[in-house]
Design a protein around this motif. Structure first.
Motif, PDB file in Angstrom:
ATOM      1  N   SER A 185       1.120  -0.938  -0.141  1.00  0.00           N
ATOM      2  CA  SER A 185       0.089  -0.007   0.091  1.00  0.00           C
ATOM      3  C   SER A 185       1.168   1.329  -0.288  1.00  0.00           C
ATOM      4  O   SER A 185       1.978   0.928  -0.338  1.00  0.00           O
ATOM      5  CB  SER A 185      -1.102   0.303   1.441  1.00  0.00           C
ATOM      6  OG  SER A 185      -0.585  -0.143   2.327  1.00  0.00           O
ATOM      7  N   GLU A 236      -2.922  12.755   4.215  1.00  0.00           N
ATOM      8  CA  GLU A 236      -2.767  11.172   4.873  1.00  0.00           C
ATOM      9  C   GLU A 236      -1.723  11.490   6.070  1.00  0.00           C
ATOM     10  O   GLU A 236      -1.404  10.372   6.797  1.00  0.00           O
ATOM     11  CB  GLU A 236      -1.959  10.851   3.349  1.00  0.00           C
ATOM     12  CG  GLU A 236      -2.826  10.679   2.331  1.00  0.00           C
ATOM     13  CD  GLU A 236      -2.646   9.818   1.287  1.00  0.00           C
ATOM     14  OE1 GLU A 236      -3.743   9.491   0.454  1.00  0.00           O
ATOM     15  OE2 GLU A 236      -1.365   9.945   1.178  1.00  0.00           O
ATOM     16  N   ASN A 290      -6.539  -2.647   3.903  1.00  0.00           N
ATOM     17  CA  ASN A 290      -7.302  -2.255   3.046  1.00  0.00           C
ATOM     18  C   ASN A 290      -8.909  -2.178   3.099  1.00  0.00           C
ATOM     19  O   ASN A 290     -10.009  -2.384   3.467  1.00  0.00           O
ATOM     20  CB  ASN A 290      -7.274  -3.108   2.114  1.00  0.00           C
ATOM     21  CG  ASN A 290      -6.489  -4.004   1.777  1.00  0.00           C
ATOM     22  OD1 ASN A 290      -5.554  -3.184   0.798  1.00  0.00           O
ATOM     23  ND2 ASN A 290      -5.690  -4.693   2.179  1.00  0.00           N
ATOM     24  N   GLY A 325      -9.808   0.433   3.483  1.00  0.00           N
ATOM     25  CA  GLY A 325     -10.858   1.550   2.323  1.00  0.00           C
ATOM     26  C   GLY A 325     -12.388   0.752   1.667  1.00  0.00           C
ATOM     27  O   GLY A 325     -12.757   1.596   1.618  1.00  0.00           O
ATOM     28  N   ILE A 326     -11.782  -0.444   1.606  1.00  0.00           N
ATOM     29  CA  ILE A 326     -12.708  -1.431   0.464  1.00  0.00           C
ATOM     30  C   ILE A 326     -12.848  -2.302   1.354  1.00  0.00           C
ATOM     31  O   ILE A 326     -13.879  -2.517   0.530  1.00  0.00           O
ATOM     32  CB  ILE A 326     -11.918  -1.677  -0.308  1.00  0.00           C
ATOM     33  CG1 ILE A 326     -10.507  -2.816  -0.545  1.00  0.00           C
ATOM     34  CG2 ILE A 326     -11.299   0.193  -1.706  1.00  0.00           C
ATOM     35  CD1 ILE A 326      -9.856  -3.139  -1.249  1.00  0.00           C
ATOM     36  N   THR A 353     -20.019   3.440   5.802  1.00  0.00           N
ATOM     37  CA  THR A 353     -18.558   4.805   5.763  1.00  0.00           C
ATOM     38  C   THR A 353     -17.402   4.833   6.466  1.00  0.00           C
ATOM     39  O   THR A 353     -18.278   4.610   7.872  1.00  0.00           O
ATOM     40  CB  THR A 353     -19.309   5.909   5.198  1.00  0.00           C
ATOM     41  OG1 THR A 353     -19.791   6.284   6.113  1.00  0.00           O
ATOM     42  CG2 THR A 353     -20.401   5.754   4.177  1.00  0.00           C
ATOM     43  N   LEU A 354     -16.333   5.236   6.089  1.00  0.00           N
ATOM     44  CA  LEU A 354     -15.273   5.512   6.996  1.00  0.00           C
ATOM     45  C   LEU A 354     -15.622   6.879   7.733  1.00  0.00           C
ATOM     46  O   LEU A 354     -15.219   6.617   9.476  1.00  0.00           O
ATOM     47  CB  LEU A 354     -14.097   5.111   6.527  1.00  0.00           C
ATOM     48  CG  LEU A 354     -13.217   4.232   6.658  1.00  0.00           C
ATOM     49  CD1 LEU A 354     -11.712   4.240   5.310  1.00  0.00           C
ATOM     50  CD2 LEU A 354     -12.800   3.350   7.041  1.00  0.00           C
ATOM     51  N   GLU A 396      -9.193   9.976   7.871  1.00  0.00           N
ATOM     52  CA  GLU A 396      -9.908   8.780   6.343  1.00  0.00           C
ATOM     53  C   GLU A 396      -8.811   8.248   5.815  1.00  0.00           C
ATOM     54  O   GLU A 396      -9.139   7.924   4.979  1.00  0.00           O
ATOM     55  CB  GLU A 396     -11.086   9.665   6.036  1.00  0.00           C
ATOM     56  CG  GLU A 396     -11.630   8.929   5.421  1.00  0.00           C
ATOM     57  CD  GLU A 396     -12.455   8.993   4.992  1.00  0.00           C
ATOM     58  OE1 GLU A 396     -13.680   8.638   4.103  1.00  0.00           O
ATOM     59  OE2 GLU A 396     -13.662  10.780   5.278  1.00  0.00           O
ATOM     60  N   ASN A 406      -6.957   5.612   4.176  1.00  0.00           N
ATOM     61  CA  ASN A 406      -7.297   4.830   2.629  1.00  0.00           C
ATOM     62  C   ASN A 406      -6.249   4.712   2.458  1.00  0.00           C
ATOM     63  O   ASN A 406      -5.758   4.335   1.157  1.00  0.00           O
ATOM     64  CB  ASN A 406      -8.390   6.387   1.644  1.00  0.00           C
ATOM     65  CG  ASN A 406      -9.428   6.108   1.995  1.00  0.00           C
ATOM     66  OD1 ASN A 406     -10.538   5.196   1.779  1.00  0.00           O
ATOM     67  ND2 ASN A 406     -10.500   7.100   1.784  1.00  0.00           N
ATOM     68  N   SER A 407      -4.895   5.402   2.101  1.00  0.00           N
ATOM     69  CA  SER A 407      -3.633   5.047   2.169  1.00  0.00           C
ATOM     70  C   SER A 407      -3.376   3.435   2.353  1.00  0.00           C
ATOM     71  O   SER A 407      -2.034   3.135   1.919  1.00  0.00           O
ATOM     72  CB  SER A 407      -2.681   5.679   2.946  1.00  0.00           C
ATOM     73  OG  SER A 407      -2.070   5.612   4.199  1.00  0.00           O
ATOM     74  N   THR A 420      -4.709   0.888   1.531  1.00  0.00           N
ATOM     75  CA  THR A 420      -5.479   0.289   0.394  1.00  0.00           C
ATOM     76  C   THR A 420      -4.232  -0.420  -0.594  1.00  0.00           C
ATOM     77  O   THR A 420      -4.079   0.180  -0.563  1.00  0.00           O
ATOM     78  CB  THR A 420      -6.997   0.956  -0.447  1.00  0.00           C
ATOM     79  OG1 THR A 420      -7.254   1.110   0.227  1.00  0.00           O
ATOM     80  CG2 THR A 420      -6.947  -0.290  -1.783  1.00  0.00           C
TER      81      THR A 420
END
Length: 333
Positions: free
Chosen positions: A183, A201, A263, A265-266, A278-279, A314, A318-319, A321
């Motif tokens: 990631s 981030e 991961n 975020g997904i 949702t996050l 957030e 997401n970083s 992923t």
């Protein structure tokens, strides 16, 4: 590599710092990935991995041949599902949210209450569960043993005909190789590529590993979990008694194994019951400090994060992923 170059990563420091600053080792940051520990009777071979992959994607293991492991653990979703409760055979609702299988090799025990000690034994759980495959592994093995391809692969991999031993070992062998470690965060932290995270981030990174949020206390280490059992104040009264189901201890009521955030975020929806979509909802839950519960973790307290800080946290999540992992063709059917 534990030494990191960070944007002013000093616990308690809240000022915005533009230049990159070299700081001392942060003791809360994860170390290198440990080697995978294979059981003595199930070390990795390409033959075992290929057999396990074939079984993972084959609906032959469900009573009506309608579902496979991949039905609820989709590779493009980090081997998780996108619904609160995955459907079992005959359209039966599951009872808990399907977790990601990424880096499952590093887990010391399995299921939300931690009652299964090995990955090989965990393979049995969905096969026999009424709301999942609702089958008997002995009968599944008899079905597989009618297939000449499975017979040849089984002999090549384990020197025996298809049976319960082969099924559990082969699928576990495949799942142990589902390693996610490329990631943007991994590039930043392990490869020291400071361009891989943007400013938001990086600010979220700092928040995550600060004593102000204490995110790392439960979601630390290279796999972003300490594998402990916690109550995060999701409800005042839980429909699911969690680890108490295993131990029958009141102190374990509504405690669940801490999930990995890799991961994340997904892998929505979130929580053991998929109750948060949702996050943003997840972050707001922790920002408010959760609901009151006698077993709630001491780390769950109001955070008083600003709107911008919640956005930065957030962004960091997401970083995590790993796009190489979720698109890797070798993990596809």
């Amino acid at each position: 590599m534990q030494t990191c170059l960070l944007f002013g990563l000093l616990i308690g420091c809240r000022e915005s710092v533009s230049p990159i600053v070299v700081v001392k080792i942060n003791p809360y940051l994860p170390s290198e990935f440990p080697p995978i520990d294979y059981p003595a009777d199930n070390h990795f071979t390409s033959e075992r991995w290929e057999l396990g992959k074939k079984l993972f994607y084959d609906s032959v293991l469900s009573v009506d041949s309608s579902l496979s492991c991949a039905s609820c653990h989709k590779s493009e979703l980090s081997f998780s599902d996108d619904v609160a409760f995955s459907k079992g055979v005959k359209n039966r609702d599951g009872t808990r949210n399907a977790p990601s299988l990424a880096n499952i090799a590093y887990h010391p025990y399995f299921t939300r209450e931690g009652g299964v000690p090995t990955l090989e034994q965990q393979v049995l759980v969905p096969i026999q569960e009424h709301n999942e495959f609702d089958f008997n592994i002995v009968l599944a093995a008899e079905r597989i043993a009618l297939d000449s391809t499975y017979i040849a692969m089984s002999k090549s991999a384990y020197n025996r005909l298809p049976d319960y031993y082969v099924i559990t070992r082969a699928i576990a062998n495949f799942e142990r190789e589902l390693i996610s470690n490329t990631s943007a965060f991994d590039q930043y932290h392990y490869e020291e590529n400071l361009e891989s995270l943007n400013q938001d981030e990086t600010a979220g990174f700092e928040l995550f590993y600060s004593k102000r949020t204490n995110c790392f206390e439960c979601h630390g280490g290279s796999n972003f979990t300490n594998y402990s059992f916690e109550n995060n104040g999701l409800y005042k009264e839980y429909p699911d008694i969690g680890r108490k189901r295993l131990t029958n201890l009141d102190s374990d009521e509504s405690l669940f194994k801490v999930s990995s955030l890799r991961n994340v975020g997904i892998t929505k929806p979130y929580m053991h019951d998929g109750s948060m979509a949702t996050l943003k909802e997840v972050i707001e839950h922790y920002n408010k400090g959760g609901e009151s519960h006698p077993n709630k973790s001491d780390f769950i307290k109001p955070l008083n994060l600003t709107k911008n800080e919640k956005m930065q946290l957030e962004a960091f999540l997401n970083s995590l992923t790993d796009y190489d992992f979720i698109s890797n063709p070798k993990f596809k059917k």
